[in-house]
Design a protein around this motif. Structure first.
Motif, PDB file in Angstrom:
ATOM      1  N   ARG A   1       0.838  -1.211   0.000  1.00 38.34           N
ATOM      2  CA  ARG A   1       0.000   0.000   0.000  1.00 38.34           C
ATOM      3  C   ARG A   1       0.867   1.252   0.000  1.00 38.34           C
ATOM      4  NH1 ARG A   1      -3.836  -1.061   4.765  1.00 38.34           N
ATOM      5  NH2 ARG A   1      -2.916   0.912   5.348  1.00 38.34           N
TER       6      ARG A   1
ATOM      7  N   SER B   1       0.941   4.132  -2.764  1.00 41.90           N
ATOM      8  CA  SER B   1       0.694   5.510  -2.339  1.00 41.90           C
ATOM      9  C   SER B   1       1.798   6.437  -2.835  1.00 41.90           C
ATOM     10  CB  SER B   1       0.587   5.582  -0.820  1.00 41.90           C
ATOM     11  OG  SER B   1       0.350   6.903  -0.400  1.00 41.90           O
TER      12      SER B   1
ATOM     13  N   ARG C   1       1.210   7.051  -6.538  1.00 43.80           N
ATOM     14  CA  ARG C   1       0.042   7.918  -6.708  1.00 43.80           C
ATOM     15  C   ARG C   1       0.369   9.347  -6.274  1.00 43.80           C
ATOM     16  NH1 ARG C   1      -2.961   4.702  -4.233  1.00 43.80           N
ATOM     17  NH2 ARG C   1      -2.768   5.642  -2.185  1.00 43.80           N
ATOM     18  N   ASP C   2       1.064   9.483  -5.152  1.00 41.44           N
ATOM     19  CA  ASP C   2       1.425  10.816  -4.650  1.00 41.44           C
ATOM     20  C   ASP C   2       2.342  11.553  -5.618  1.00 41.44           C
ATOM     21  OD1 ASP C   2      -0.094  10.243  -2.434  1.00 41.44           O
ATOM     22  OD2 ASP C   2       1.609   9.986  -1.080  1.00 41.44           O
TER      23      ASP C   2
END
Length: 152
Positions: A10, A14, A17-18
């Protein structure tokens, strides 16, 4: 602190995506005519969070490889216990089974980094992990005088 493979995956997602969100935000701010310094200032909170998450990912990867920092205080033993489990490739469920406790108990203990753990309990966990612990004293806190210990 990342404690499970699921949390690790995860975190990686993340981070990806960030990075995309930050780049899109950077482009929008530039389009609005905000200076480079202003853009970086506006993105600083996101960047700070990203750096913290990257460090947690690196720490988890070091633990998986069995690389541990020197333990300078017994208050850090909880992180070591978690790291040893990760290095052994053992899940929280597997550790719980070896300790005859619930998976929820191991998860709770690890979430609190085994805060307040007794020496006996730490030893039991080390045994369940198939690990021995060796402690060395590098230098005394105070000097000795005869048979008496003199504190600083």
């Amino acid at each position: 602190m990342i404690r499970t493979e699921h949390e690790y995956q995860r975190a990686l997602a993340s981070l990806k995506r960030d990075a995309e969100v930050m780049e899109a935000e950077r482009s929008q701010l530039r389009e609005r005519g905000i200076s480079g310094e202003g853009v970086e200032l506006a993105l600083q909170p996101m960047e700070s969070f990203r750096q913290q998450l990257e460090e947690e990912v690196r720490a988890y990867e070091r633990m998986k490889r069995g690389e541990f920092d020197v333990l300078h205080s017994l208050t850090g033993i909880g992180r070591w216990l978690i790291g040893i489990r990760i290095a052994r490739g053992m899940t929280q469920r597997e550790l719980a089974e070896r300790l005859s406790v619930s998976e929820a108990q191991v998860s709770r203990d690890e979430r609190h980094e085994y805060y307040g753990i007794t020496v006996e309990r730490a030893q039991r966990i080390l045994e369940a992990l198939g690990t021995r612990f060796r402690m060395e004293i590098e230098e005394p806190v105070g000097a000795t005088h005869g048979d008496a210990f003199v504190s600083p």
